[in-house]
Write a protein that holds these residues in place. Structure first.
Motif: not given
Length: 159
Positions: A23-32, A43-51, A58-60, A74-81
């Motif tokens: 059985k496959l379990h999704v433990i975490a899903s991350v938007l990088r 490590a190269s200046g990027g950011m992340f949030t959890m999905l 889910l978060y900023p 840079v783009t002004g695009t909302p992250i959370q949601g």
């Protein structure tokens, strides 16, 4: 996804565990998300949030310096949601790919989202541990419960 930050591929890191019963379990899903570089790596200046389980941020975003981004600087695009397109297809792609690596039960999958759907970039045997900073999420419990559920552990924290 390019509208979020067009100078890098913004990826989903899906961390999975395949239990002994297959059985496959999704433990975490991350938007990088890229931020100032051509890659989205933390490590190269990027950011992340959890999905969440439907592919919604889910978060900023948060970066390595603990800066919190409600919108992409840079783009002004909302992250959370933000909803990751083709998210159910991401889950299906990863489920199929996991069957092709029968000797590696724990994997961090990097997935690009194209206009046609998800594309597998790589499988990481060391997925990194993604936990949202309480300053960005307000949550202090992390993902330990999801790891425990995946491995079937009835471990009690003795602290």
């Amino acid at each position: 996804m390019a509208a979020l930050y067009p100078d890098s591929v913004n990826t989903v890191r899906m961390i999975t565990y395949r239990d002994p019963a297959e059985k496959l379990h999704v433990i975490a899903s991350v938007l990088r998300i890229g931020n100032g570089a051509v890659i989205d790596n933390f490590a190269s200046g990027g950011m992340f949030t959890m999905l969440d389980d439907d592919g919604v941020a889910l978060y900023p975003g948060v970066d390595k310096q603990s800066n919190i981004y409600r919108e992409h600087p840079v783009t002004g695009t909302p992250i959370q949601g933000l909803h990751v397109p083709h998210y159910q297809k991401v889950v299906e792609l990863v489920a199929d790919a996991a069957t092709r690596l029968p000797t590696i039960p724990y994997v961090g999958w990097d997935i690009a989202i194209t206009q046609e759907g998800p594309a597998l970039i790589e499988a990481n045997h060391n997925s990194s541990v993604f936990q949202m900073k309480p300053s960005a999420s307000g949550i202090r419990t992390g993902l330990l419960h999801r790891y425990r559920e995946a491995i079937g552990a009835d471990i009690v924290d003795k602290r």
